[in-house]
Design an enzyme around this catalytic site. Structure first.
Site, PDB file in Angstrom:
ATOM      1  N   ASP A  86      39.569  42.723  39.639  1.00 30.22           N
ATOM      2  CA  ASP A  86      39.428  43.778  38.640  1.00 30.22           C
ATOM      3  C   ASP A  86      40.694  44.610  38.521  1.00 30.22           C
ATOM      4  O   ASP A  86      40.932  45.222  37.483  1.00 30.22           O
ATOM      5  CB  ASP A  86      38.241  44.674  38.992  1.00 30.22           C
ATOM      6  N   ARG A  87      41.493  44.639  39.563  1.00 26.06           N
ATOM      7  CA  ARG A  87      42.788  45.316  39.504  1.00 26.06           C
ATOM      8  C   ARG A  87      43.642  44.807  40.664  1.00 26.06           C
ATOM      9  O   ARG A  87      43.175  44.712  41.793  1.00 26.06           O
ATOM     10  CB  ARG A  87      42.635  46.836  39.593  1.00 26.06           C
TER      11      ARG A  87
END
Length: 372
Positions: A262-263
């Site tokens: 997600d990051r």
């Protein structure tokens, strides 16, 4: 402008019609899968915010796509007299959609890109021209996601096969859902499994259940069955270490774990679904390569280290209900955890694979700078 063709009608995460007036968008309600296939109409950005927040739509790439398309759909019902009026509305909508979920960077990057487009638009331009540019941007985010996923699958399969010392099809493990249901189609980490399958180089794919929302058991297992991926199986999160040990003892090793993201920080630290970190630790102990597969846009060069990432905490009820816990017990329910870069073998993107340098570091920043 219509959406790209689906990978499979059963695995169509969204339906978008850019030719209708007004445009239409609906998304597969992933909270109801696999028992029920139902689509939720999204006439505006408020509806998009709601399905993202509730996790009816989830997966970092898909969240960004849905946000963009929802802006495009709602814009098609407007009649702005000037570009400045439309620009003000777009700025308000991008700011609003950023508040839906905080951890996945893809959403923020997509909104930043649209903000930049608006900021660069001529002050004396026509509203119709700004609307057309916005439509092109939003639909390109959708089109590009599918193409990027296929490239991730190809690069990932190549990296895993190049490191394959056993000379046989591979056994891989994954967590959460990173397939067609988390993207516009094909998937990221599960896309690597699909690419291996296409080359007849996949022996098995093991999905972790992924508590407490069970994205692995509800969604990844569903995709494995629908695609007929070789050796598909489901295990509880707590079984991963035991499976690695017993498989190795029997001579049928788990060859790699491949997960989404997600990051990704510029030092390689990676936020992903809760449980990813403990899987990485397990892989390290058992000597199993651990790969992250995610779009290039998931790399956040403004985020130095994993400790800086805002980790979303979900309502306690989501854990308590799924765990059938006694009423009144307190709980902690983070949606994500951060895997330190030193536990990651490589990061697979549509532009290539980030591998460790001579100092054993994953320098995501230098990788990004190569493409500027």
């Amino acid at each position: 402008m219509t959406s790209p063709p689906p990978e499979s009608a059963a695995l169509l995460s969204l339906r978008y019609d850019g030719a209708s007036v007004p445009r239409t968008l609906s998304v597969l309600d992933q909270l109801l899968l696999p028992q029920t296939t139902s689509y939720v109409e999204l006439p505006d950005t408020s509806a998009a915010w709601s399905v993202i927040r509730s996790m009816q739509v989830r997966g970092a790439p898909l969240i960004a796509v849905v946000a963009c398309l929802a802006i495009n759909v709602e814009m098609s019902s407007r009649a702005d007299a000037s570009a400045s009026t439309l620009a003000a509305w777009l700025a308000d909508r991008t700011s609003y959609l950023r508040t839906s979920r905080p951890t996945a960077v893809n959403l923020f990057n997509a909104m930043d890109g649209l903000d930049a487009l608006v900021a660069a638009f001529p002050s004396d331009g026509a509203a119709d021209d700004l609307a057309a540019a916005t439509t092109e941007y939003c639909t390109e985010v959708h089109r590009r996601d599918l193409a990027d996923n296929r490239a991730i699958g190809s690069f990932g399969a190549g990296a895993l096969l190049a490191a394959n010392a056993r000379g046989r099809p591979l056994n891989i493990m994954t967590v959460c859902n990173t397939g067609s249901l988390a993207t516009s189609g094909y998937g990221t980490a599960l896309g690597v499994a699909r690419a291996l399958e296409a080359q007849q180089q996949l022996k098995s794919v093991t999905a972790l259940e992924t508590r407490p929302y069970n994205q692995g058991s509800r969604l990844t297992a569903y995709e494995i069955l629908k695609d007929g991926l070789s050796g598909g199986r489901l295990i509880c999160d707590s079984m991963a270490a035991s499976l690695m040990a017993t498989s190795a003892a029997g001579g049928d090793h788990i060859d790699a774990a491949v997960v989404g993201a997600d990051r990704i920080c510029r030092n390689g630290d990676t936020a992903n679904k809760i449980g990813t970190y403990q899987l990485a630790i397990t892989c390290k102990y058992h000597g199993v390569p651990f790969y992250v597969a995610a779009p290039f846009s998931t790399i956040d060069v403004n985020m130095a280290v994993g400790e800086d990432i805002e980790i979303e905490e979900r309502p306690s009820e989501e854990l308590l209900e799924s765990a059938r816990a006694p009423e009144g017990v307190k709980c902690w329910n983070p949606a994500f955890d951060v895997t330190p870069a030193d536990l990651i073998t490589g990061i697979i993107t549509e532009k290539g694979v980030i591998t460790k340098d001579e100092e054993g570091k994953l320098d995501a920043l230098s990788f990004v700078n190569k493409f500027k």
